[in-house]
Design a protein around this motif. Structure first.
Motif, mmCIF file in Angstrom:
data_model
loop_
_atom_site.group_PDB
_atom_site.id
_atom_site.type_symbol
_atom_site.label_atom_id
_atom_site.label_comp_id
_atom_site.label_asym_id
_atom_site.label_seq_id
_atom_site.Cartn_x
_atom_site.Cartn_y
_atom_site.Cartn_z
ATOM 1 N N THR A 1 0.819 -1.171 0.107
ATOM 2 C CA THR A 1 0.121 -0.072 -0.013
ATOM 3 C C THR A 1 0.924 1.419 0.198
ATOM 4 O O THR A 1 1.802 1.139 0.682
ATOM 5 C CB THR A 1 -0.988 0.102 1.226
ATOM 6 O OG1 THR A 1 -0.156 0.103 2.310
ATOM 7 C CG2 THR A 1 -1.898 -1.084 1.053
ATOM 8 N N ILE B 1 -3.186 4.247 -1.544
ATOM 9 C CA ILE B 1 -3.953 5.022 -0.773
ATOM 10 C C ILE B 1 -3.596 6.304 -0.477
ATOM 11 O O ILE B 1 -2.625 6.277 0.240
ATOM 12 C CB ILE B 1 -4.111 3.928 0.651
ATOM 13 C CG1 ILE B 1 -4.484 2.763 0.375
ATOM 14 C CG2 ILE B 1 -5.020 4.693 1.735
ATOM 15 C CD1 ILE B 1 -4.478 1.458 1.515
ATOM 16 N N ASP C 1 -4.904 -1.127 -7.531
ATOM 17 C CA ASP C 1 -6.102 -0.499 -7.335
ATOM 18 C C ASP C 1 -5.684 0.826 -6.556
ATOM 19 O O ASP C 1 -4.676 0.976 -6.382
ATOM 20 C CB ASP C 1 -6.708 -1.616 -6.190
ATOM 21 C CG ASP C 1 -8.102 -1.380 -6.289
ATOM 22 O OD1 ASP C 1 -8.979 -0.345 -6.701
ATOM 23 O OD2 ASP C 1 -9.036 -2.164 -5.907
ATOM 24 N N PHE D 1 -7.539 3.784 -3.600
ATOM 25 C CA PHE D 1 -8.218 4.160 -2.618
ATOM 26 C C PHE D 1 -7.990 5.568 -2.186
ATOM 27 O O PHE D 1 -7.049 5.885 -1.847
ATOM 28 C CB PHE D 1 -8.397 3.257 -1.412
ATOM 29 C CG PHE D 1 -8.992 1.880 -1.672
ATOM 30 C CD1 PHE D 1 -10.341 1.691 -1.575
ATOM 31 C CD2 PHE D 1 -7.959 0.773 -1.965
ATOM 32 C CE1 PHE D 1 -10.741 0.210 -1.891
ATOM 33 C CE2 PHE D 1 -8.565 -0.639 -2.414
ATOM 34 C CZ PHE D 1 -9.868 -0.620 -1.988
ATOM 35 N N TYR D 2 -9.105 6.115 -1.773
ATOM 36 C CA TYR D 2 -8.852 7.655 -0.963
ATOM 37 C C TYR D 2 -9.221 7.532 0.371
ATOM 38 O O TYR D 2 -9.950 6.596 0.841
ATOM 39 C CB TYR D 2 -10.198 8.378 -1.602
ATOM 40 C CG TYR D 2 -10.183 8.839 -3.230
ATOM 41 C CD1 TYR D 2 -8.949 9.574 -3.714
ATOM 42 C CD2 TYR D 2 -10.968 8.243 -3.911
ATOM 43 C CE1 TYR D 2 -8.945 9.860 -4.943
ATOM 44 C CE2 TYR D 2 -11.131 8.618 -5.400
ATOM 45 C CZ TYR D 2 -10.004 9.570 -5.818
ATOM 46 O OH TYR D 2 -10.013 9.593 -7.079
ATOM 47 N N LYS D 3 -8.281 8.271 1.073
ATOM 48 C CA LYS D 3 -8.494 8.159 2.607
ATOM 49 C C LYS D 3 -9.885 8.990 2.877
ATOM 50 O O LYS D 3 -10.127 9.893 2.133
ATOM 51 C CB LYS D 3 -7.098 8.813 3.079
ATOM 52 C CG LYS D 3 -6.089 8.123 3.031
ATOM 53 C CD LYS D 3 -4.842 8.999 3.678
ATOM 54 C CE LYS D 3 -3.506 8.399 3.526
ATOM 55 N NZ LYS D 3 -2.494 9.057 3.983
ATOM 56 N N ILE E 1 -9.894 5.089 4.260
ATOM 57 C CA ILE E 1 -10.110 3.911 3.689
ATOM 58 C C ILE E 1 -10.732 3.118 4.791
ATOM 59 O O ILE E 1 -10.431 3.034 5.866
ATOM 60 C CB ILE E 1 -8.925 3.164 3.264
ATOM 61 C CG1 ILE E 1 -9.340 1.963 2.460
ATOM 62 C CG2 ILE E 1 -7.725 2.903 4.200
ATOM 63 C CD1 ILE E 1 -8.251 1.310 1.559
ATOM 64 N N GLU F 1 -12.768 -2.934 3.272
ATOM 65 C CA GLU F 1 -12.894 -2.839 1.833
ATOM 66 C C GLU F 1 -11.260 -3.370 1.364
ATOM 67 O O GLU F 1 -11.129 -4.013 0.545
ATOM 68 C CB GLU F 1 -13.083 -1.226 1.239
ATOM 69 C CG GLU F 1 -14.478 -1.068 1.482
ATOM 70 C CD GLU F 1 -14.600 0.474 0.921
ATOM 71 O OE1 GLU F 1 -13.693 1.095 0.077
ATOM 72 O OE2 GLU F 1 -15.570 1.297 1.436
ATOM 73 N N LEU F 2 -10.340 -2.720 2.369
ATOM 74 C CA LEU F 2 -8.811 -3.021 2.099
ATOM 75 C C LEU F 2 -8.603 -4.510 1.946
ATOM 76 O O LEU F 2 -7.997 -5.229 1.031
ATOM 77 C CB LEU F 2 -7.973 -2.356 2.819
ATOM 78 C CG LEU F 2 -6.584 -2.661 2.656
ATOM 79 C CD1 LEU F 2 -6.043 -2.339 1.432
ATOM 80 C CD2 LEU F 2 -5.601 -1.841 3.556
#
Length: 103
Positions: free
Chosen positions: A33, A67, A86, A88-90, A92, A96-97
């Motif tokens: 990540t 992330i 992939d 992801f926005y914080k 998170i 989901e992770l």
């Protein structure tokens, strides 16, 4: 630094590009990540993208999940174009992770 995220995952921490490189060489993790905002310019994305490029060029089988709090859509698209697994926005959601990690 290493710590456990529940019983399922060992987490290795790196705070900048140099320490990330050292962790990669030592432990060769299967999944990373990565935050785009890294020192020496944590308000920017250049260093995060440089780390992404380093990882993908040297460790092509490693899956990188971005992330970040940098919510601009163009950063997500650029990261995926470069090869991120992939994005992801914080903040998170840990559940989901975990779904993505199981994939």
């Amino acid at each position: 630094m290493k710590w456990a995220l529940s019983q399922d995952y060992d987490v290795l921490l790196a705070e900048d590009r140099q320490s990330a490189s050292a962790v990669m060489k030592k432990d060769d993790p299967a999944v990373i990540t990565l935050d785009l905002g890294l020192p020496p310019h944590p308000a920017g994305v250049e260093e995060g993208f440089a780390v992404l490029d380093d990882i993908l060029s040297e460790y092509g089988q490693t899956k990188v999940i971005i992330i970040t709090g940098r919510g601009e859509k163009e950063h997500a698209m650029k990261a995926v174009e470069k090869g991120a697994y992939d994005f992801f926005y914080k903040p998170i959601q840990l559940d989901e992770l975990k779904v993505v990690l199981r994939r």
